[in-house]
Design a protein around this motif. Structure first.
Motif, mmCIF file in Angstrom:
data_model
loop_
_atom_site.group_PDB
_atom_site.id
_atom_site.type_symbol
_atom_site.label_atom_id
_atom_site.label_comp_id
_atom_site.label_asym_id
_atom_site.label_seq_id
_atom_site.Cartn_x
_atom_site.Cartn_y
_atom_site.Cartn_z
ATOM 1 N N GLU A 51 -50.355 -31.250 10.200
ATOM 2 C CA GLU A 51 -50.287 -32.394 11.097
ATOM 3 C C GLU A 51 -51.005 -32.016 12.394
ATOM 4 N N GLY A 55 -46.291 -29.666 17.768
ATOM 5 C CA GLY A 55 -45.046 -30.201 17.234
ATOM 6 C C GLY A 55 -45.169 -30.638 15.787
ATOM 7 N N ARG A 57 -46.373 -30.042 11.735
ATOM 8 C CA ARG A 57 -46.072 -28.940 10.822
ATOM 9 C C ARG A 57 -47.232 -28.726 9.874
ATOM 10 N N TYR A 59 -47.634 -27.565 5.772
ATOM 11 C CA TYR A 59 -46.724 -27.538 4.641
ATOM 12 C C TYR A 59 -47.485 -27.695 3.335
ATOM 13 N N THR A 69 -42.189 -26.210 4.212
ATOM 14 C CA THR A 69 -42.893 -26.107 5.476
ATOM 15 C C THR A 69 -43.207 -24.649 5.765
ATOM 16 N N THR A 72 -44.610 -24.585 12.241
ATOM 17 C CA THR A 72 -44.811 -25.647 13.222
ATOM 18 C C THR A 72 -46.044 -25.341 14.063
ATOM 19 N N LEU A 84 -49.337 -21.258 15.678
ATOM 20 C CA LEU A 84 -48.392 -21.767 14.696
ATOM 21 C C LEU A 84 -47.215 -20.817 14.547
ATOM 22 N N THR A 85 -46.074 -21.339 14.128
ATOM 23 C CA THR A 85 -45.025 -20.443 13.653
ATOM 24 C C THR A 85 -45.327 -20.130 12.194
ATOM 25 N N ARG A 87 -43.081 -19.334 8.944
ATOM 26 C CA ARG A 87 -41.722 -19.316 8.393
ATOM 27 C C ARG A 87 -41.658 -18.555 7.069
ATOM 28 N N ASP A 97 -36.180 -22.557 9.252
ATOM 29 C CA ASP A 97 -36.584 -23.101 10.545
ATOM 30 C C ASP A 97 -37.402 -22.045 11.293
ATOM 31 N N ASP A 98 -37.728 -22.325 12.551
ATOM 32 C CA ASP A 98 -38.584 -21.425 13.332
ATOM 33 C C ASP A 98 -37.818 -20.317 14.057
#
Length: 155
Positions: A51, A55, A57, A59, A69, A72, A84-85, A87, A97-98
């Motif tokens: 995206e 904010g 993601r 995936y 995912t 983020t 980016l994170t 995961r 989650d992050d």
């Protein structure tokens, strides 16, 4: 490496394309370069997407519509930089989650006469806790590595 401190893993590749094109391929054509062995789903992956915003993601999904995912988008600065994170845990399984996710920073630097250096860094590996060293060892191979080489081939 000092005890308790895990170094960043940095790799780069130079490609004969503008940074605008490199940024576009990196963010819009992930399926063209993302290694097929890098999968978090249990079923075969059929797509990858990012995206295009802070904010957002990035995936993957399978034929049944199941999604995982990868992380983020923390910073979206086309065509200069993306952060980016990531995961992925120490067993290379998906994190929910992050919170415990490390980060990936990608810089797109123009070179004369007509090329771009793409630098990818895995940073904050310490967030993986006791698995940080395992992840460092898995990522710290020769540059550019499979992912950036596939990216260069796609460009």
């Amino acid at each position: 490496m000092r005890e308790g401190v895990v170094s960043d893993v940095r790799k780069s590749v130079v490609v004969p394309a503008t940074r605008e094109h490199c940024f576009q391929v990196f963010t819009e054509r992930m399926a063209d370069w993302w290694p097929p062995s890098h999968v978090l789903l249990t079923e075969p992956r059929v797509g990858l997407a990012m995206e295009p915003k802070a904010g957002g993601r990035y995936y993957e999904w399978d034929a049944a519509g199941n999604e995982k995912t990868w992380g983020t988008v923390l910073e979206w600065e086309p065509p200069h930089r993306i952060r980016l994170t990531w995961r992925v845990d120490g067993r290379f399984q998906s994190l929910p989650d992050d919170e415990a996710a490390s980060e990936i920073e990608v810089l797109f630097t123009p070179l004369e006469p007509a090329g771009t250096r793409v630098e990818l860094a895995h940073v904050r590996l310490d967030k993986h806790g006791e698995d940080a060293e395992r992840i460092f060892q898995a990522l710290n191979g020769p540059s550019p590595g499979e992912t950036l080489q596939r990216f260069a081939d796609a460009v």
